[in-house]
Motif scaffolding. Structure first.
Motif, short mmCIF file in Angstrom:
data_model
loop_
_atom_site.label_atom_id
_atom_site.label_comp_id
_atom_site.label_asym_id
_atom_site.label_seq_id
_atom_site.Cartn_x
_atom_site.Cartn_y
_atom_site.Cartn_z
N PRO A 51 0.80 -1.23 0.00
CA PRO A 51 0.00 0.00 0.00
C PRO A 51 0.83 1.27 0.00
O PRO A 51 0.28 2.36 -0.12
CB PRO A 51 -0.81 -0.11 1.30
N CYS A 52 2.14 1.16 0.15
CA CYS A 52 2.98 2.37 0.22
C CYS A 52 4.41 1.99 -0.17
O CYS A 52 4.87 0.89 0.14
CB CYS A 52 2.95 2.93 1.64
N GLU A 53 5.08 2.92 -0.82
CA GLU A 53 6.46 2.63 -1.22
C GLU A 53 7.47 2.96 -0.12
O GLU A 53 8.65 2.71 -0.28
CB GLU A 53 6.79 3.38 -2.51
N LEU A 54 7.00 3.58 0.93
CA LEU A 54 7.76 3.80 2.18
C LEU A 54 8.86 4.87 2.12
O LEU A 54 9.26 5.38 3.15
CB LEU A 54 8.40 2.48 2.68
N GLN A 55 9.34 5.22 0.91
CA GLN A 55 10.47 6.15 0.86
C GLN A 55 10.11 7.52 1.43
O GLN A 55 10.94 8.16 2.07
CB GLN A 55 10.97 6.33 -0.58
N THR A 56 8.86 7.97 1.17
CA THR A 56 8.49 9.30 1.62
C THR A 56 8.56 9.41 3.14
O THR A 56 9.12 10.38 3.68
CB THR A 56 7.07 9.66 1.15
N SER A 57 8.01 8.43 3.83
CA SER A 57 8.03 8.50 5.29
C SER A 57 9.44 8.40 5.82
O SER A 57 9.81 9.07 6.80
CB SER A 57 7.13 7.41 5.91
N THR A 58 10.30 7.61 5.16
CA THR A 58 11.69 7.52 5.59
C THR A 58 12.42 8.85 5.39
O THR A 58 13.13 9.33 6.29
CB THR A 58 12.42 6.41 4.80
#
Ligand code: ZN
Length: 321
Positions: A51-58
């Protein structure tokens, strides 16, 4: 006017009081080692893709806290206990624990926790420049700053077995957390900040919670589900509304799952000799609305898809109302 009714302008407060207020604004974060990998973080959602590629939150979680950009005084308070971990950080550690950080990350050991995203099937910061054991590096960080470390459950259990170096690393700390589930909270900055779940100023974008803290886990899950359902962007048509599971598993079930994984990883006898290893959940606030039609990710994909469409022939489709 009584003393209690007086309004004091912030700049007129004594400096020590102002600094207390700034300290209160600092986030308590999860400092990540190595990049997260969506296929490992969402074991249960492979049918529709992560559901999310995670890079943005990292990336957003790695930036200095909001108050470093307010004024000289607030910035100085943030740097009293925090610092930037850059590519060279970790040099000088014992036994050649050197690796190359992919991004510069803010780290405040007085209030943050440390987490390892590395798994045996995926690595970024350790690739080609590190020959040691990532779990040992995590244990070293945790020991140096007296932190409770955490790592991904994809590192153990189903297909992976702990080697002697990893078992030795686990024995170096008295308490560990293992992230068993990751839930993405897709929402705007204002909602995240007002929820209070991601820091007073919304700049603690990643949180890890021991599953025994059921009330806190429930608060994050409820907020994630509420934001998913109330989004003004329509959900993608090709995925169901309950794409991301918001059910809360019982603490005992997750403890049993982790225990079984540990036994599969190193055998019952060794597993019983290990220190306390607790199951946990990770919550990541991402403002990109990755799984909705209005998301930046999907807009880019749609542009790419259209750019690949064959050019219409002359006159084709003309005259059709
Ligand atoms: Zn996202």
């Amino acid at each position: 006017m009584s003393v209690s009714d007086e309004f004091h302008f912030f700049p007129c407060l004594p400096p020590e009081l102002r600094r207390m207020v700034w300290r209160f604004c600092l986030p308590s974060r999860v400092c990540e080692i190595d990049a997260p990998y969506d296929q490992c973080a969402f074991e249960e959602n492979h049918v529709y893709g992560p559901p999310c590629e995670l890079q943005t939150s990292t990336l957003q979680n790695s930036r200095p806290p909001v108050i470093t950009r307010v004024c000289h005084e607030s910035r100085a308070v943030a740097f009293e206990t925090g610092c930037q971990l850059n590519a060279s950080y970790g040099h000088g550690a014992p036994d050649g624990f050197e690796y190359r950080r992919a991004i510069t990350t803010w780290f405040d050991p007085s209030r943050d926790v440390i987490h390892l995203n590395w798994t045996p099937i995926y690595e970024v910061e350790f690739f080609g420049c590190y020959t040691g054991e990532p779990l040992a590096l995590l244990a070293w960080y945790a020991a140096r700053f007296d932190l409770r470390p955490s790592f991904m459950c994809a590192s153990i259990g189903k297909f992976e077995h702990l080697n002697p170096d990893q078992i030795s690393a686990l024995k170096q700390r008295p308490n560990w957390l293992v992230v068993m589930r990751t839930i993405i909270v897709h929402c705007d900055y204002k909602s995240a900040r007002e929820s209070g779940l991601f820091g007073l100023l919304g700049d603690a974008r990643i949180q890890i919670v021991d599953v025994a803290d059921q009330a806190r886990v429930r608060a994050y899950i409820d907020f994630a589900e509420k934001m998913e359902l109330e989004s003004t962007d329509a959900p993608r048509r090709d995925i169901p509304r309950d794409y991301q599971s918001f059910s809360q598993q019982s603490t005992s079930l997750m403890e049993r799952d982790l225990r079984e994984r540990m036994i599969n990883s190193c055998g019952k006898k060794v597993a019983e000799e290990l220190p306390a290893i607790r199951p946990a959940m990770m919550f990541r606030y991402c403002p990109m609305m990755c799984n909705h039609t209005g998301s930046q990710r999907l807009k880019v994909r749609e542009m790419e898809r259209k750019s690949r469409l064959p050019v219409r022939g002359r006159g084709r489709g003309r005259g059709v109302q």
